[in-house]
Write an enzyme that holds these catalytic residues in place. Sequence first.
Site, PDB file in Angstrom:
ATOM      1  N   ALA A 128       0.852  -1.195   0.000  1.00 42.22           N
ATOM      2  CA  ALA A 128       0.000   0.000   0.000  1.00 42.22           C
ATOM      3  C   ALA A 128       0.886   1.241   0.000  1.00 42.22           C
ATOM      4  O   ALA A 128       2.025   1.203   0.468  1.00 42.22           O
ATOM      5  CB  ALA A 128      -0.877  -0.009   1.247  1.00 42.22           C
TER       6      ALA A 128
ATOM      7  N   GLY B 290       0.673  -5.027   1.072  1.00 39.71           N
ATOM      8  CA  GLY B 290      -0.421  -5.082   0.115  1.00 39.71           C
ATOM      9  C   GLY B 290       0.005  -5.716  -1.202  1.00 39.71           C
ATOM     10  O   GLY B 290      -0.824  -6.284  -1.921  1.00 39.71           O
TER      11      GLY B 290
ATOM     12  N   GLU C 225      -0.354  -9.270  -0.639  1.00 39.96           N
ATOM     13  CA  GLU C 225      -1.794  -9.541  -0.506  1.00 39.96           C
ATOM     14  C   GLU C 225      -2.463  -9.570  -1.883  1.00 39.96           C
ATOM     15  O   GLU C 225      -3.338 -10.396  -2.140  1.00 39.96           O
ATOM     16  CB  GLU C 225      -2.442  -8.480   0.386  1.00 39.96           C
ATOM     17  CG  GLU C 225      -1.965  -8.598   1.826  1.00 39.96           C
ATOM     18  CD  GLU C 225      -2.533  -7.520   2.724  1.00 39.96           C
ATOM     19  OE1 GLU C 225      -2.183  -6.334   2.490  1.00 39.96           O
ATOM     20  OE2 GLU C 225      -3.302  -7.827   3.630  1.00 39.96           O
TER      21      GLU C 225
ATOM     22  N   GLU D 143       3.849  -5.283   7.544  1.00 39.37           N
ATOM     23  CA  GLU D 143       3.012  -4.226   8.126  1.00 39.37           C
ATOM     24  C   GLU D 143       3.269  -4.010   9.601  1.00 39.37           C
ATOM     25  O   GLU D 143       3.201  -2.895  10.108  1.00 39.37           O
ATOM     26  CB  GLU D 143       1.529  -4.546   7.915  1.00 39.37           C
ATOM     27  CG  GLU D 143       1.027  -4.316   6.500  1.00 39.37           C
ATOM     28  CD  GLU D 143       1.219  -5.503   5.584  1.00 39.37           C
ATOM     29  OE1 GLU D 143       2.037  -6.398   5.909  1.00 39.37           O
ATOM     30  OE2 GLU D 143       0.564  -5.552   4.537  1.00 39.37           O
TER      31      GLU D 143
HETATM   32  N1  CAA Z   1       4.536   3.484   0.134  1.00 36.95           N
HETATM   33  C1  CAA Z   1       5.032   4.685  -0.213  1.00 36.95           C
HETATM   34  N2  CAA Z   1       6.331   4.920  -0.462  1.00 36.95           N
HETATM   35  C2  CAA Z   1       7.159   3.865  -0.370  1.00 36.95           C
HETATM   36  C3  CAA Z   1       6.720   2.579  -0.029  1.00 36.95           C
HETATM   37  C4  CAA Z   1       5.337   2.394   0.222  1.00 36.95           C
HETATM   38  N3  CAA Z   1       4.833   1.215   0.545  1.00 36.95           N
HETATM   39  N4  CAA Z   1       7.775   1.755  -0.019  1.00 36.95           N
HETATM   40  C5  CAA Z   1       8.845   2.489  -0.361  1.00 36.95           C
HETATM   41  N5  CAA Z   1       8.466   3.765  -0.571  1.00 36.95           N
HETATM   42  C6  CAA Z   1       9.329   4.874  -0.996  1.00 36.95           C
HETATM   43  C7  CAA Z   1      10.371   5.240   0.058  1.00 36.95           C
HETATM   44  O1  CAA Z   1       9.860   6.157   0.970  1.00 36.95           O
HETATM   45  C8  CAA Z   1      11.478   5.807  -0.793  1.00 36.95           C
HETATM   46  O2  CAA Z   1      11.098   7.113  -1.130  1.00 36.95           O
HETATM   47  P1  CAA Z   1      12.213   8.239  -1.349  1.00 36.95           P
HETATM   48  O3  CAA Z   1      13.091   7.740  -2.459  1.00 36.95           O
HETATM   49  O4  CAA Z   1      11.426   9.462  -1.667  1.00 36.95           O
HETATM   50  O5  CAA Z   1      12.935   8.336  -0.030  1.00 36.95           O
HETATM   51  C9  CAA Z   1      11.387   4.986  -2.082  1.00 36.95           C
HETATM   52  O6  CAA Z   1      10.086   4.402  -2.096  1.00 36.95           O
HETATM   53  C10 CAA Z   1      12.409   3.875  -2.161  1.00 36.95           C
HETATM   54  O7  CAA Z   1      12.355   3.126  -0.950  1.00 36.95           O
HETATM   55  P2  CAA Z   1      13.691   2.637  -0.220  1.00 36.95           P
HETATM   56  O8  CAA Z   1      14.667   3.748  -0.169  1.00 36.95           O
HETATM   57  O9  CAA Z   1      13.263   2.022   1.046  1.00 36.95           O
HETATM   58  O10 CAA Z   1      14.214   1.555  -1.271  1.00 36.95           O
HETATM   59  P3  CAA Z   1      14.788   0.101  -1.027  1.00 36.95           P
HETATM   60  O11 CAA Z   1      15.028  -0.456  -2.362  1.00 36.95           O
HETATM   61  O12 CAA Z   1      15.877   0.164  -0.011  1.00 36.95           O
HETATM   62  O13 CAA Z   1      13.599  -0.726  -0.335  1.00 36.95           O
HETATM   63  C11 CAA Z   1      11.398  -1.579  -0.049  1.00 36.95           C
HETATM   64  C12 CAA Z   1      12.407  -0.961  -1.022  1.00 36.95           C
HETATM   65  C13 CAA Z   1      11.896  -2.929   0.443  1.00 36.95           C
HETATM   66  C14 CAA Z   1      10.075  -1.726  -0.774  1.00 36.95           C
HETATM   67  C15 CAA Z   1      11.235  -0.663   1.194  1.00 36.95           C
HETATM   68  O14 CAA Z   1      10.973   0.650   0.737  1.00 36.95           O
HETATM   69  C16 CAA Z   1      10.127  -1.050   2.115  1.00 36.95           C
HETATM   70  O15 CAA Z   1      10.316  -1.866   2.979  1.00 36.95           O
HETATM   71  N6  CAA Z   1       8.946  -0.419   1.942  1.00 36.95           N
HETATM   72  C17 CAA Z   1       7.836  -0.616   2.821  1.00 36.95           C
HETATM   73  C18 CAA Z   1       7.169  -1.905   2.537  1.00 36.95           C
HETATM   74  C19 CAA Z   1       5.964  -2.033   3.407  1.00 36.95           C
HETATM   75  O16 CAA Z   1       6.007  -1.888   4.605  1.00 36.95           O
HETATM   76  N7  CAA Z   1       4.841  -2.321   2.777  1.00 36.95           N
HETATM   77  C20 CAA Z   1       3.627  -2.466   3.480  1.00 36.95           C
HETATM   78  C21 CAA Z   1       2.869  -1.209   3.341  1.00 36.95           C
HETATM   79  S1  CAA Z   1       1.473  -1.229   4.401  1.00 36.95           S
HETATM   80  C22 CAA Z   1       0.345  -2.175   3.601  1.00 36.95           C
HETATM   81  O17 CAA Z   1       0.575  -2.692   2.557  1.00 36.95           O
HETATM   82  C23 CAA Z   1      -0.943  -2.213   4.355  1.00 36.95           C
HETATM   83  C24 CAA Z   1      -1.927  -3.099   3.795  1.00 36.95           C
HETATM   84  O18 CAA Z   1      -2.044  -4.223   4.199  1.00 36.95           O
HETATM   85  C25 CAA Z   1      -2.902  -2.614   2.841  1.00 36.95           C
END
Ligand code: CAA
Length: 694
Positions: A66, A105, A108, A128
């Site tokens: 998400a 997500g 999911e 999450e």
């Molecule tokens: N939403 C919005 N922005 C996100 C994002 C997300 N889910 N995941 C990453 N980004 C953004 C980061 O903020 C970063 O932005 P900037 O370049 O502006 O700083 C950019 O994407 C790149 O991210 P990273 O620097 O972290 O890049 P990476 O390659 O080191 O890692 C990643 C990539 C593994 C996806 C890591 O970003 C990460 O762990 N993201 C979060 C994943 C997460 O927690 N997802 C669950 C979301 S909650 C959900 O999904 C709820 C649900 O059930 C509906």
Amino acid sequence: MGSINAVVDLRHQNGVAVVAMDNAPVNALGIALRTGLMRAMDQLRGDPAVKAIVLCGTARAFSGGADITEFGKPPQDPNLRQVIAAVEDMPVPVVAAIQGVALGGGLELALGCHARVAWGTARLGLPEVKLGLLPGAGGTQRLPRVVGLEKALSMIVTGNPIGAKEAADCGLVDAVLDGAYPDAAVAWAQTLTERRRVRDRDDALTSAREDPGLINSMAAPLLKASGAAAPRACVEAVRGAVDLPFEEGLANERRLFEQLVTGDESRAQRHAFFAEREAQKAVLPSGTQPRPVARAAVVGAGTMGGGIAMCFANAGIPVTVIETEQAALDRGMARIAELYGISAKRGSITPAQAEERRGRIQGQLGLDGARDADIVVEAVFEDMGVKKQVFAELDRLAKPGAVLATNTSYLDIDEIAGATSRPGDVLGTHFFSPANVMKLLEIVRGRQTSPEVIATAADLGKKLSKVGVVVGNCFGFVGNRMLARRSDAAERLLLDGASPAEVDAALTAFGFRMGPFAMADLAGLDIGMRIRRAFGKRAPVSDALCDAGRYGQKTGSGFYVYEGRNATPDPEVDRIIAAESEKLGITRHPVGADEITERLIYPMINEGARILEEGIAARPGDIDAIWLHGYNWPVWRGGPMFYADLVGLPRIRDRLQDFHAATGDKALRPAPLLSKLADAGQGFAGQDFGARAA
Ligand code: CAA
């Protein structure tokens, strides 16, 4: 630009529809992507030419989940649950082709598909919980139906992702492919004969349904030692998969998700996620480029030097470790080999990786070994005279343009830089012990450090997998300067009447893994004493304990007495404290747990405000990232400056005034910035401090 909308493309390949998501950087499932997916499904539903659908992403990400930036904003339809339901209801099989990450997500969505295939480097998980949430789009209901209860609980409650092979072993993916992406998935989809929805796979839950106590016994070890709400809510949501019909389980999951997403803990953890990333963006003149770093040298083969050398080696950068005496060098190199051996034995790296990494580290006697290095990190002990001598010699030997870094916890970078003819190349790199493990790196900007050199260190921080935060030069920089305020407060609490165990208990109840006195005993009281002596400072109780030969765990007694690692309060310590109080004319009285917490935490926040005022840190979030990654601040409390906003600055200002009045300690006077913001009814968040630190 895709054929459906800006972030979704649809094309047809041999009777298979390929729906490609491309929402840089990580295919977060924001409104544009959700709308595009919905439109693609609408277009494909009922198309007789389509025998199967492949849903794919980019090399970096199937989807990172998400869009976290949308949380807390008004919801926009279609929501992710609707998109997943649409995918699941498609009349032909939908295959998720996973390269890069499928997280939250994103996974999911893949679980809403009828089959999943992954490429070897894929990482799949439901992280999450690390954002103080639970998977809110069916993950807690679908994952157990695919991988079974135990595996699902572990993935959902820890939030740790798994690799493609493990995903194949537990049935999360149906095949691991290695051909072209996504063409190999298209070929695979053509062989599919069945379309089976995950929601219908109840067979995986039979044993859990027959044994109502099973989920609790599986969850108990995963929940230990966390004060946070999200892990417990994760278990409750998964319990719904066992106890309730699918749709009711989904509704239960949603209810629990809504509770978390609006709560302070998740807000704190989302703040921590973005603060960590923003903190790594150094505030520099635009266009500043880092210098290339192909080779490093580390001066000093002690605990810090060895750990720092391992960081370089782990990142693939060859490094020379320099010592003055063969015996010290041998000891350091042996310790490095031992640590790699332990990692290989534990299975965190393979024996071949351990060997390869160790092979990147070579030992050498004399600073001559620094001649070829693009960066030299000096990690000799904390003595200004010795450090200046090393830098004067490095100035003579290091190649032009080499970055000269000093690993120090509190010494003046400008004074060290002054020992060279190239102060623009000098900066501080404050690693935290053990350097090969701890994520924080304070990058200390001296008065004359060139932007390019800071950019090089910031870039290097990322390569070394550190959270590298640029800070200004002052005693203790950001982290230790604030920690000193907490240590002073802890000492004063003892003198006022609290016991070491009460002070420690207040901090562990707050969420720290250890209190200040247990921590001091672990680190060794003599270390703090030496630093205090060097700067003419005193801490009456700690000094008295040192005088009594109580240096902490290593001498079997400090603030506590030890049997092995087990600490017990010691009446002798109470006597020592009472004697010190008496000497200072302090009347002891009981101190409540809440007051202890406030007296420990608010002075740190006050110092944080001064640090922002002085431009030592560029953003409040930088301070939070430092405390989260270097000092074990509980992530679900967001960091000290986030926490301050949550408490409210007027309360903190008023309490500081009380503490100042009671103790006369000048450091407890509310910082002007804190008072100003409190008066204006504002918080630290959203204030612009960046320009001052640039
Ligand atoms: N939403 C919005 N922005 C996100 C994002 C997300 N889910 N995941 C990453 N980004 C953004 C980061 O903020 C970063 O932005 P900037 O370049 O502006 O700083 C950019 O994407 C790149 O991210 P990273 O620097 O972290 O890049 P990476 O390659 O080191 O890692 C990643 C990539 C593994 C996806 C890591 O970003 C990460 O762990 N993201 C979060 C994943 C997460 O927690 N997802 C669950 C979301 S909650 C959900 O999904 C709820 C649900 O059930 C509906």
